[in-house]
Design a protein around this motif. Structure first.
Motif, PDB file in Angstrom:
ATOM      1  N   PHE A  31       0.771  -1.145  -0.069  1.00 64.37           N
ATOM      2  CA  PHE A  31       0.038  -0.029  -0.048  1.00 64.37           C
ATOM      3  C   PHE A  31       0.997   1.154  -0.034  1.00 64.37           C
ATOM      4  CE2 PHE A  31      -2.213  -3.363   1.945  1.00 64.37           C
ATOM      5  CZ  PHE A  31      -3.604  -3.323   1.127  1.00 64.37           C
TER       6      PHE A  31
ATOM      7  N   LYS B 275      -0.792   3.962  -1.292  1.00 58.97           N
ATOM      8  CA  LYS B 275      -1.717   4.808  -1.036  1.00 58.97           C
ATOM      9  C   LYS B 275      -2.652   4.205  -0.196  1.00 58.97           C
ATOM     10  CE  LYS B 275      -4.817   7.988  -2.505  1.00 58.97           C
ATOM     11  NZ  LYS B 275      -4.815   9.500  -2.662  1.00 58.97           N
ATOM     12  N   LYS B 276      -3.163   4.794   0.914  1.00 66.15           N
ATOM     13  CA  LYS B 276      -4.270   4.122   1.760  1.00 66.15           C
ATOM     14  C   LYS B 276      -5.367   3.738   1.146  1.00 66.15           C
ATOM     15  CE  LYS B 276      -6.307   4.692   6.311  1.00 66.15           C
ATOM     16  NZ  LYS B 276      -6.135   4.822   7.497  1.00 66.15           N
TER      17      LYS B 276
ATOM     18  N   THR C  95      -8.576   0.689   2.199  1.00 65.22           N
ATOM     19  CA  THR C  95      -9.267  -0.346   2.904  1.00 65.22           C
ATOM     20  C   THR C  95      -9.307  -1.621   2.165  1.00 65.22           C
ATOM     21  OG1 THR C  95     -10.066   0.842   4.439  1.00 65.22           O
ATOM     22  CG2 THR C  95     -10.947  -1.425   4.720  1.00 65.22           C
TER      23      THR C  95
END
Length: 146
Positions: free
Chosen positions: A13, A15-16, A18
């Motif tokens: 990741f 880039k964050k 979920t």
């Protein structure tokens, strides 16, 4: 789901984002490759931003535009088990989800499956290939429960 050895599927990741139920997703991807008679050694999904994927697109593919996914088969020989790096722009996936009026999570998984399907031999250059690819993505989403 059928019991199957889980090959290394790596999620990085930059880039964050979920991404829930990663073990389940790894299992699903392993089954997808097995069903398509493709031996899998390693998949590396790299979640990044638009600027990173634009740089990759320019440097390696000589394309000067944003995209949601770039898939690299990095095997030495096609006869070897699959080793691949898959870059996904979280920014573009988010934009596409809004345009398509789809939940972000569904669009993200569509793109994840899209990369895997490319590596299993599906293409999307012609309108016919695009229709087959979209159908396969939809089947994956349905089977995965999205």
């Amino acid at each position: 789901m059928t019991s199957i050895h889980l090959p290394p599927v790596i999620f990085s990741f930059h880039k964050k984002v979920t991404l829930r139920e990663r073990k389940r997703l790894k299992h699903f991807l392993a089954i997808l490759f097995k069903e398509n008679k493709q031996e899998l050694d390693r998949l590396h999904y790299i979640f990044c931003d638009d600027e990173k994927i634009l740089g990759i697109n320019r440097q390696y593919l000589k394309h000067d535009y944003y995209t949601d996914i770039i898939t690299f088969d990095v095997r030495e020989k096609p006869s070897e088990p699959m080793v691949a790096d898959i870059f996904i722009s979280v920014d573009t996936v988010r934009s596409n989800a809004l345009v398509q009026k789809e939940p972000f999570n569904r669009e993200l998984h569509r793109v994840i499956f899209h990369g895997a399907l490319h590596l299993c031999g599906y293409n999307d250059k012609t309108p016919r290939e695009q229709a087959v690819m979209r159908n396969m993505e939809d089947q994956c989403l349905l089977r995965y429960g999205l």
